[in-house]
Write a protein that holds these residues in place. Structure first.
Motif, PDB file in Angstrom:
ATOM      1  N   ASP A  86      38.499  37.188  32.048  1.00  0.00           N
ATOM      2  CA  ASP A  86      39.547  37.398  31.042  1.00  0.00           C
ATOM      3  C   ASP A  86      39.012  38.232  29.874  1.00  0.00           C
ATOM      4  O   ASP A  86      39.707  39.121  29.359  1.00  0.00           O
ATOM      5  CB  ASP A  86      40.067  36.050  30.518  1.00  0.00           C
ATOM      6  CG  ASP A  86      40.870  35.288  31.567  1.00  0.00           C
ATOM      7  OD1 ASP A  86      41.320  35.938  32.534  1.00  0.00           O
ATOM      8  OD2 ASP A  86      41.005  34.056  31.426  1.00  0.00           O
ATOM      9  N   ARG A  87      37.774  37.953  29.459  1.00  0.00           N
ATOM     10  CA  ARG A  87      37.191  38.717  28.354  1.00  0.00           C
ATOM     11  C   ARG A  87      36.992  40.172  28.755  1.00  0.00           C
ATOM     12  O   ARG A  87      37.220  41.085  27.956  1.00  0.00           O
ATOM     13  CB  ARG A  87      35.840  38.098  27.938  1.00  0.00           C
ATOM     14  CG  ARG A  87      35.098  38.864  26.865  1.00  0.00           C
ATOM     15  CD  ARG A  87      35.916  39.034  25.608  1.00  0.00           C
ATOM     16  NE  ARG A  87      35.235  39.895  24.642  1.00  0.00           N
ATOM     17  CZ  ARG A  87      35.838  40.485  23.628  1.00  0.00           C
ATOM     18  NH1 ARG A  87      37.152  40.327  23.429  1.00  0.00           N
ATOM     19  NH2 ARG A  87      35.148  41.243  22.806  1.00  0.00           N
ATOM     20  N   ALA A 122      35.802  44.256  39.056  1.00  0.00           N
ATOM     21  CA  ALA A 122      35.559  42.842  38.802  1.00  0.00           C
ATOM     22  C   ALA A 122      36.808  42.113  38.327  1.00  0.00           C
ATOM     23  O   ALA A 122      36.939  40.893  38.547  1.00  0.00           O
ATOM     24  CB  ALA A 122      34.451  42.686  37.749  1.00  0.00           C
ATOM     25  N   THR A 123      37.754  42.830  37.681  1.00  0.00           N
ATOM     26  CA  THR A 123      38.963  42.174  37.144  1.00  0.00           C
ATOM     27  C   THR A 123      40.173  42.362  38.035  1.00  0.00           C
ATOM     28  O   THR A 123      41.258  41.864  37.706  1.00  0.00           O
ATOM     29  CB  THR A 123      39.282  42.740  35.745  1.00  0.00           C
ATOM     30  OG1 THR A 123      39.433  44.174  35.846  1.00  0.00           O
ATOM     31  CG2 THR A 123      38.190  42.416  34.754  1.00  0.00           C
ATOM     32  N   ALA A 124      39.995  43.034  39.164  1.00  0.00           N
ATOM     33  CA  ALA A 124      41.126  43.242  40.093  1.00  0.00           C
ATOM     34  C   ALA A 124      41.560  41.910  40.679  1.00  0.00           C
ATOM     35  O   ALA A 124      40.732  41.056  40.989  1.00  0.00           O
ATOM     36  CB  ALA A 124      40.735  44.191  41.200  1.00  0.00           C
ATOM     37  N   PRO A 125      42.867  41.685  40.797  1.00  0.00           N
ATOM     38  CA  PRO A 125      43.350  40.416  41.388  1.00  0.00           C
ATOM     39  C   PRO A 125      42.837  40.260  42.812  1.00  0.00           C
ATOM     40  O   PRO A 125      42.662  41.248  43.535  1.00  0.00           O
ATOM     41  CB  PRO A 125      44.875  40.590  41.367  1.00  0.00           C
ATOM     42  CG  PRO A 125      45.135  41.649  40.337  1.00  0.00           C
ATOM     43  CD  PRO A 125      43.982  42.561  40.399  1.00  0.00           C
ATOM     44  N   ALA A 126      42.552  39.042  43.174  1.00  0.00           N
ATOM     45  CA  ALA A 126      42.090  38.788  44.548  1.00  0.00           C
ATOM     46  C   ALA A 126      43.209  39.124  45.521  1.00  0.00           C
ATOM     47  O   ALA A 126      44.387  38.831  45.255  1.00  0.00           O
ATOM     48  CB  ALA A 126      41.685  37.325  44.689  1.00  0.00           C
ATOM     49  N   PRO A 127      42.873  39.763  46.627  1.00  0.00           N
ATOM     50  CA  PRO A 127      43.906  40.116  47.605  1.00  0.00           C
ATOM     51  C   PRO A 127      44.557  38.869  48.201  1.00  0.00           C
ATOM     52  O   PRO A 127      43.908  37.846  48.394  1.00  0.00           O
ATOM     53  CB  PRO A 127      43.136  40.910  48.671  1.00  0.00           C
ATOM     54  CG  PRO A 127      41.719  40.451  48.529  1.00  0.00           C
ATOM     55  CD  PRO A 127      41.539  40.158  47.080  1.00  0.00           C
ATOM     56  N   VAL A 128      45.859  38.989  48.416  1.00  0.00           N
ATOM     57  CA  VAL A 128      46.607  37.884  49.031  1.00  0.00           C
ATOM     58  C   VAL A 128      46.471  37.976  50.543  1.00  0.00           C
ATOM     59  O   VAL A 128      46.726  39.017  51.143  1.00  0.00           O
ATOM     60  CB  VAL A 128      48.092  37.934  48.628  1.00  0.00           C
ATOM     61  CG1 VAL A 128      48.874  36.831  49.311  1.00  0.00           C
ATOM     62  CG2 VAL A 128      48.221  37.861  47.119  1.00  0.00           C
ATOM     63  N   VAL A 129      46.051  36.872  51.129  1.00  0.00           N
ATOM     64  CA  VAL A 129      45.864  36.845  52.572  1.00  0.00           C
ATOM     65  C   VAL A 129      47.034  36.101  53.202  1.00  0.00           C
ATOM     66  O   VAL A 129      47.304  34.947  52.861  1.00  0.00           O
ATOM     67  CB  VAL A 129      44.527  36.150  52.940  1.00  0.00           C
ATOM     68  CG1 VAL A 129      44.356  36.105  54.442  1.00  0.00           C
ATOM     69  CG2 VAL A 129      43.369  36.860  52.281  1.00  0.00           C
ATOM     70  N   ASP A 130      47.762  36.790  54.062  1.00  0.00           N
ATOM     71  CA  ASP A 130      48.915  36.153  54.736  1.00  0.00           C
ATOM     72  C   ASP A 130      48.431  35.189  55.809  1.00  0.00           C
ATOM     73  O   ASP A 130      47.438  35.462  56.513  1.00  0.00           O
ATOM     74  CB  ASP A 130      49.792  37.226  55.402  1.00  0.00           C
ATOM     75  CG  ASP A 130      50.444  38.115  54.358  1.00  0.00           C
ATOM     76  OD1 ASP A 130      50.669  37.624  53.240  1.00  0.00           O
ATOM     77  OD2 ASP A 130      50.659  39.305  54.656  1.00  0.00           O
TER      78      ASP A 130
END
Length: 363
Positions: A331-332, A354-362
């Protein structure tokens, strides 16, 4: 009564200079005189030591400390001025005082002892004590060419410290061997110093000089810049190192690191301004060391200094490399990215990743 006096002494070395060498003063070493083809290693040195004096020689590498020791020992005669002494001078510049690789350890005890100024009778009287201290067992009667490096150091140190000095000249770089032997050697060295009437020691260690000396001289480019009580000289030297390091002088940054590390090793907390400059040097060697980056930031904050976005981002990234679960740091990092367009491209790219959202795994 022991006494040592230096009066307006100069030491110059003739050299062959090429045309691409300019006259003047380099970053280290003495003054280069192109017209006369000499290097002035020491210039206009004057001081006097009496019984009980403990003098520390301070200064950067190439300031003239080792040359000063050799001037006092008589190895370098002054080309101007003079050095006078009363009392036997003993030198400890290294632990290999003329060892012959073909001679046995016992034979070297005699030849090296003679070279150090001991009489044959004195050597024979000390022989058993020296052999016992060196801990070489039956190897004492075997050629030293088969000795390990540690065995050679033990033998050399045992010989070198067998003298009874009145005036002791000591180089801090004196080796004491492996860790097992080091503590025993340190006690021996301190005993030798205590028995000397006058001590002159060259060292970079503030703690060593503070503990051993009652007076220090600061050398720079072969000249004495200042001379005074050890503690005040140490503080003055430290301040000059910090000032030069702040100006990005590479040699001063390294000296700050050496001074701060030496203090920490001896259980002392380095002053924050010195530690800051020492960490700056250390981070040029290990730029991604998470612990040092965190300490550097904390040292800046403790001095009420601003922490720039690039540095804070580097620190956070090194921590996240080891522990990516630190969501508060992620967040910082997002806050830094939102408010600071001045990050270098490499740090900016790493921060975005490093701040990219984690990929959504279907499922």
């Amino acid at each position: 009564m022991a006494r040592l006096k230096v009066e307006n002494a100069w030491v110059e070395f003739p050299v062959r200079l090429t045309r691409n060498i300019s006259a003047g003063i380099s970053r280290t070493g003495g003054r280069i005189d192109f017209e006369r083809s000499v290097v002035t290693a020491l210039q206009d040195i004057s001081f006097e030591l009496r019984e009980g004096d403990r003098l520390g020689l301070m200064g950067h590498n190439g300031a003239g400390k080792s040359t000063m020791l050799r001037l006092l020992a008589g190895a370098y005669p002054p080309c101007r001025g003079r050095v006078t002494s009363v009392g036997r001078i003993s030198t400890l510049f290294n632990t290999m005082p003329g060892l012959s690789m073909d001679g046995t350890g016992r034979e070297n005890l005699i030849t090296c002892g003679l070279q150090l100024g001991l009489s044959r009778r004195s050597i024979l009287a000390k022989m058993d004590e020296i052999i016992e201290f060196a801990e070489l067992g039956d190897y004492i009667d075997l050629p030293v060419r088969i000795y390990s490096a540690g065995m050679l150091t033990r033998l050399g140190f045992s010989i070198a410290t067998s003298v009874d000095p009145e005036i002791l000249l000591l180089d801090e770089g004196l080796a004491t061997g492996d860790a097992q032997f080091a503590q025993k050697a340190e006690h021996k060295l301190h005993d030798l110093i205590a028995r000397s009437s006058i001590l002159v020691i060259a060292s970079h260690s503030e703690s060593l000089l503070a503990n051993m000396c009652n007076r220090c001289v600061l050398l720079e480019h072969g000249r004495i810049l200042s001379d005074g009580p050890a503690q005040s000289m140490i503080e003055s030297y430290r301040a000059s190192v910090v000032e030069s390091a702040r100006a990005d002088d590479a040699e001063a940054l390294h000296r700050a690191y050496v001074l701060a590390t030496d203090m920490a090793r001896r259980g002392e907390r380095p002053p924050l301004d010195l530690e800051e400059q020492g960490l700056r040097y250390a981070l040029t060697v290990a730029p991604d060391d998470a612990g040092m980056l965190q300490r550097y930031v904390s040292v800046l904050i403790a001095q009420n200094k601003a922490v720039d976005a690039e540095l804070e981002a580097r620190m956070i990234l090194t921590v996240l490399d080891k522990d990516p679960s630190r969501t508060e740091l992620v967040d910082r990092l997002r806050t830094i990215l939102a408010g600071s367009p001045v990050l270098s491209s490499a740090i900016h790219h790493r921060a975005i990743t490093a701040t990219a959202p984690a990929p959504v795994v279907d499922d």
